[in-house]
Design a protein around this motif. Structure first.
Motif, PDB file in Angstrom:
ATOM      1  N   GLU A 352       6.435  40.946  37.111  1.00 24.57           N
ATOM      2  CA  GLU A 352       6.112  42.015  38.045  1.00 24.57           C
ATOM      3  C   GLU A 352       5.885  41.471  39.452  1.00 24.57           C
ATOM      4  N   VAL A 353       5.300  40.273  39.534  1.00 24.90           N
ATOM      5  CA  VAL A 353       5.079  39.676  40.850  1.00 24.90           C
ATOM      6  C   VAL A 353       6.408  39.483  41.567  1.00 24.90           C
ATOM      7  N   LEU A 354       7.399  38.956  40.841  1.00 19.97           N
ATOM      8  CA  LEU A 354       8.691  38.704  41.449  1.00 19.97           C
ATOM      9  C   LEU A 354       9.438  40.003  41.736  1.00 19.97           C
ATOM     10  N   ALA A 355       9.361  40.958  40.829  1.00 15.85           N
ATOM     11  CA  ALA A 355      10.031  42.244  41.062  1.00 15.85           C
ATOM     12  C   ALA A 355       9.447  42.941  42.289  1.00 15.85           C
ATOM     13  N   THR A 356       8.128  42.931  42.392  1.00 18.82           N
ATOM     14  CA  THR A 356       7.474  43.542  43.549  1.00 18.82           C
ATOM     15  C   THR A 356       7.855  42.827  44.834  1.00 18.82           C
ATOM     16  N   GLN A 357       7.902  41.499  44.774  1.00 17.35           N
ATOM     17  CA  GLN A 357       8.297  40.707  45.937  1.00 17.35           C
ATOM     18  C   GLN A 357       9.723  41.062  46.357  1.00 17.35           C
ATOM     19  N   GLY A 580     -16.785  27.690  52.053  1.00 20.79           N
ATOM     20  CA  GLY A 580     -16.642  28.183  53.418  1.00 20.79           C
ATOM     21  C   GLY A 580     -15.263  28.729  53.715  1.00 20.79           C
ATOM     22  N   LEU A 581     -14.275  28.368  52.887  1.00 16.94           N
ATOM     23  CA  LEU A 581     -12.942  28.942  53.056  1.00 16.94           C
ATOM     24  C   LEU A 581     -12.811  30.193  52.195  1.00 16.94           C
ATOM     25  N   ARG A 582     -11.857  31.014  52.533  1.00 16.37           N
ATOM     26  CA  ARG A 582     -11.629  32.248  51.776  1.00 16.37           C
ATOM     27  C   ARG A 582     -10.655  31.952  50.631  1.00 16.37           C
ATOM     28  N   LEU A 583     -11.171  31.929  49.400  1.00 12.04           N
ATOM     29  CA  LEU A 583     -10.361  31.590  48.232  1.00 12.04           C
ATOM     30  C   LEU A 583      -9.990  32.837  47.446  1.00 12.04           C
ATOM     31  N   GLY A 584      -8.779  32.863  46.934  1.00  9.50           N
ATOM     32  CA  GLY A 584      -8.337  33.940  46.054  1.00  9.50           C
ATOM     33  C   GLY A 584      -7.927  33.369  44.713  1.00  9.50           C
ATOM     34  N   LEU A 585      -8.033  34.177  43.648  1.00 11.02           N
ATOM     35  CA  LEU A 585      -7.702  33.750  42.296  1.00 11.02           C
ATOM     36  C   LEU A 585      -6.533  34.567  41.773  1.00 11.02           C
ATOM     37  N   MET A 586      -5.547  33.877  41.195  1.00 11.83           N
ATOM     38  CA  MET A 586      -4.346  34.572  40.724  1.00 11.83           C
ATOM     39  C   MET A 586      -3.885  33.937  39.412  1.00 11.83           C
ATOM     40  N   HIS A 587      -3.705  34.757  38.366  1.00 13.99           N
ATOM     41  CA  HIS A 587      -3.122  34.259  37.123  1.00 13.99           C
ATOM     42  C   HIS A 587      -2.512  35.422  36.360  1.00 13.99           C
ATOM     43  N   GLY A 588      -1.791  35.090  35.299  1.00 16.35           N
ATOM     44  CA  GLY A 588      -0.978  36.074  34.613  1.00 16.35           C
ATOM     45  C   GLY A 588      -1.735  37.134  33.847  1.00 16.35           C
ATOM     46  N   ARG A 589      -3.021  36.940  33.582  1.00 21.71           N
ATOM     47  CA  ARG A 589      -3.754  37.939  32.810  1.00 21.71           C
ATOM     48  C   ARG A 589      -4.429  38.995  33.682  1.00 21.71           C
ATOM     49  N   LEU A 590      -4.337  38.828  34.977  1.00 24.49           N
ATOM     50  CA  LEU A 590      -4.926  39.849  35.850  1.00 24.49           C
ATOM     51  C   LEU A 590      -4.126  41.142  35.744  1.00 24.49           C
ATOM     52  N   PRO A 591      -4.781  42.297  35.845  1.00 26.84           N
ATOM     53  CA  PRO A 591      -4.041  43.557  35.884  1.00 26.84           C
ATOM     54  C   PRO A 591      -3.078  43.568  37.070  1.00 26.84           C
ATOM     55  N   ALA A 592      -2.009  44.335  36.943  1.00 23.12           N
ATOM     56  CA  ALA A 592      -0.966  44.345  37.966  1.00 23.12           C
ATOM     57  C   ALA A 592      -1.510  44.737  39.339  1.00 23.12           C
ATOM     58  N   ASP A 593      -2.436  45.692  39.379  1.00 20.07           N
ATOM     59  CA  ASP A 593      -2.946  46.110  40.686  1.00 20.07           C
ATOM     60  C   ASP A 593      -3.777  45.003  41.342  1.00 20.07           C
TER      61      ASP A 593
END
Length: 761
Positions: A352-357, A580-593
């Motif tokens: 879905e990440v690639l399709a959305t991209q 102090g930096l703005r970190l984000g978390l991304m992996h395959g089990r997160l909901p699509a939204d």
């Protein structure tokens, strides 16, 4: 007499034939004769006192029993008789050898009267050792001079003896050979049984018709088909077996290529949707508004694709190129040529990440040209639809209506596009991105959604460079185009390895480097191989049945500490070196939204560092990202590391990729990482990947879930043979598309009940 296409039950009998089919999938004479020996046991009939045998080696003895020991096995309950029975085992000593040679038989009650001291017999099995004693466990055997006068022994050896029609010393001659073929076997169907079947078939086999021209045999110094298929099983001289192997290597290459050329040309027989290039349509409009100039390589590939789209033969083409070489814009221009002709196009993406991209980038590059029916849309514009599995039922229904009505000229989606509920108005072209994630069956299912009588054009794309031999075999049903030139202005990527156990300070410096890049307004990726402790492989990598991107390196490490998980890494970095930096978390089990939200925040610069798994491996395009740190890089395969590295270096600033491992630099994995760091040439890495993983992993699994097996043909060593076979099959197919002899060679690759077709690398 028998021919290659005969069923085995007519020759061997129903019971033997059923066993071969059940345990090895062997049904015909051809199947059996192409179940080649995996090795040969040399000089093992009567051993000298000084001969030494390795454990697992196959050996044959002819000798006299000098000692017998009979004992009771563990009592077993018989459900039929409802009684507990105690069966016997017998252990015999053979001759007066050093080391001592013994053989043990279980459930041996029926043989006790014949396995007595002084009995002469043949024993054949695999060597094992226990406390200095050479022992054979339940070997094949044949009593040469039975006290009872009966023929006593293993079924396979009795069959060989009866086939040879010999008794006494003549019987020995059937076994007294310089070699024995050892076959791939199972616990329930042993090599001697297979050998017996082969001997029985060869005794009644008609001369085998030669499928290749005499001139071809002379040119390549090959023996005949008949000689090869007999010699590989029975020739005692190594030179004869070598000649058989050389011929049978060509057989595999030609059989494989014949299967592929049949598919290639059978697709061509369909009616392809003709879409001549227009100079007043969407293609021309997009070219005028592109903010960059296409590379010479892109232009060359587009000329070829455009000409094929204009014809009535369905295009079957693979477009491969380095990460960032501009495949997507080529596919967009190709799809617009089809839209200009009144057809729809489907772009199938694995995630879905690639399709959305893809949907976002296509809309961005088209601008008003993708806004049909909307305020600000250009005249003659089309629409770009996106369909993914995580959409709500109402969203899916709205997209399906848009697709069915023909309003959407370009439809981007995941496996959701394959569902029966998705109907196209006039599908004319299918584009498959990261095609190694899909199989032949899946792309054909999408093509089947075209109107009756039309076979859509097919363009498959891969950013994983493919070795030449793999392109000619695994993807041999496709013509290949290659983009090697990177778009102008692309910045170089420097890759370094960090062996954290040897130089821990270097890892600390990596975090400092990320902070320095962020201070200059840029962004970074930090990649982990696992989501959490329950994760068994690189994230977002499906299993073999659905198209695996796992490599041997990705599935199994060479020891070392357990891999750090992405959840653990995220907490450690935001509380430690990247606080102090703005970190984000991304992996395959997160909901699509949530995935979309995180990616959007990273893309717009609201997140400085994306801590993620391989969910960002393909398709993610953030030009401002200039640093990538791959933790436990030894757990990824070569091609996967090259894909990950391609997420940076996409903007105007030089980029840095750091491969971190806690294994020693001198380990096998350490050397692999050093090799990846030494070059950006994906095609060189593809060849290294082939050598690293072995062709079995590269070829992967077919649609039935079983691996494609090439016994003699090597994808590493036989490029010239494969290329020769391809050229020969194309030429022959044009003259004789129904050649039955070549169809026999191709049977292992096209038998729909057993091996549907080559698929997935």
């Amino acid at each position: 007499m028998a021919t290659l296409t005969d069923r085995l039950d007519y020759i061997l009998g129903r019971k033997a034939a059923r066993s071969l089919e059940e345990h090895l999938g062997i049904r015909t004479v051809n199947d059996l004769l192409r179940h080649y020996p995996r090795k040969y046991s040399d000089g093992t009939t009567v051993l000298d006192e000084n001969d030494e045998l390795e454990e697992g080696e196959h050996v044959t003895f002819v000798d006299v029993i000098t000692a017998v020991k009979v004992g009771n096995m563990k009592p077993q309950y018989d459900k039929k008789t409802k009684r507990t029975r105690t069966r016997k085992y017998v252990r015999i000593t053979l001759g007066r050898r050093k080391p001592v040679v013994t053989a043990t038989f279980f459930n041996a009650d029926w043989m006790l009267n014949d396995l007595v001291e002084g009995t002469r017999l043949i024993l054949s099995g695999e060597v094992g050792y226990f406390r200095g004693t050479l022992q054979l466990t339940h070997p094949a055997f044949l009593v040469l001079e039975s006290p009872s006068g009966r023929m006593i022994g293993s079924k396979s050896m009795k069959t060989i003896a009866s086939t040879a029609g010999a008794t006494g010393d003549e019987l020995l001659a059937a076994f007294d050979r310089d070699f024995f073929p050892i076959y791939p076997a199972t616990a329930k169907l042993q090599t001697w049984e297979i050998y017996a079947c082969v001997r029985q078939v060869l005794d009644v086999l008609d001369p085998i018709p030669e499928p290749l021209p005499e001139s071809f045999l002379r040119e390549h110094n090959l023996i005949s088909e008949d000689q090869a298929l007999r010699a590989i099983h029975t020739a005692e001289r190594a030179v004869e077996r070598d000649a058989a192997v050389a011929r049978l290597t060509f057989d595999e290459a030609i059989g494989l290529q014949w299967a592929l050329v049949q598919r290639r040309f059978s697709d061509a027989a369909g009616s392809g949707p003709s879409a001549p290039l227009r100079d007043d349509g969407l293609v021309a409009a997009l070219r005028k508004q592109l903010p960059f100039k296409l590379t010479d390589g892109q232009e060359d590939v587009l000329k070829v694709i455009s000409a094929e789209l204009a014809g009535t033969r369905p295009m079957n083409r693979m477009l491969q190129g380095e990460v960032g070489s501009g495949k997507t814009i080529v596919s967009v221009l190709a799809m617009l040529q089809m839209v200009d002709a009144g057809y729809q196009c489907a772009l199938l993406a694995p995630t879905e990440v690639l399709a959305t991209q893809h949907a976002r980038s296509i809309r961005d590059v088209l601008g008003p040209l993708a806004m049909a029916g909307q305020l600000g849309g250009a005249e003659g514009a089309t629409r770009v639809a996106l369909l993914t599995g995580s959409m709500s039922p109402q969203q899916k229904r709205a997209v399906r209506d848009e697709v069915a009505s023909g309003e959407a000229g370009i439809v981007v989606g995941t496996h959701a596009l394959l569902q029966d509920a998705v109907e196209f108005h006039r599908l004319g072209m299918v584009v498959v991105d990261e095609q190694h994630r899909f199989g032949v069956e899946q792309r054909d299912r999408l093509r089947s959604k075209a109107p009756d009588g039309i076979t859509p054009h097919l363009l498959v794309m891969t950013a994983t460079p493919i070795p030449r031999t793999v392109a000619l075999t695994h993807y041999g049903d496709l013509e290949t185009s290659t983009l090697r030139e990177l778009p102008r202005g692309r910045q170089p990527i420097t890759t370094n390895t960090i062996f954290a156990s040897e130089k821990p300070a270097w890892l600390n410096r990596a975090w400092q480097r990320i902070a320095e890049e962020v201070a200059q307004g840029r962004q970074a990726y930090v990649v982990a191989s696992r989501i959490d402790e329950n994760d068994t492989g690189p994230d977002n990598a499906p299993d073999h049945k659905n198209g695996s991107d796992k490599t041997k390196a990705g599935r199994k490490s060479e020891g070392g500490p357990p891999p750090i998980t992405v959840l653990e890494l995220f907490d450690r970095l935001r509380a430690g070196p990247l606080a102090g930096l703005r970190l984000g978390l991304m992996h395959g089990r997160l909901p699509a939204d949530e995935k979309d939200a995180v990616m959007n925040a990273f893309r717009t610069g609201e997140i400085d560092v994306l801590v993620c798994t391989t969910v960002i491996e393909v398709g993610v395009d953030v030009p401002n990202a200039t640093v990538m740190v791959v933790m436990d890089a030894d757990r990824f395969g070569i091609s996967q590391l090259h894909q990950l590295r391609g997420r940076i270096g996409r903007g105007q600033h030089p980029s840095l990729c750091l491969l971190v491992s806690r294994l020693p630099s001198t380990s096998h994995a350490g050397k692999r990482l050093t090799a990846v760091a030494s070059t950006l040439d994906g095609f060189a890495l593809a060849d290294l990947d082939l050598a690293e993983r072995g062709e079995g992993d590269v070829l992967g699994y077919n649609q039935s879930g079983r691996p494609i097996t090439l016994r003699f043909l090597s994808l590493r060593d036989h490029y010239d043979i494969i290329a020769t076979a391809r050229a020969f099959c194309e030429q022959r197919y044009r003259r004789t598309p129904d050649d039955p002899r070549l169809a026999t060679l191709a049977a292992p690759f096209v038998d729909s009940d057993r091996v549907e077709f080559l698929e997935k690398a």
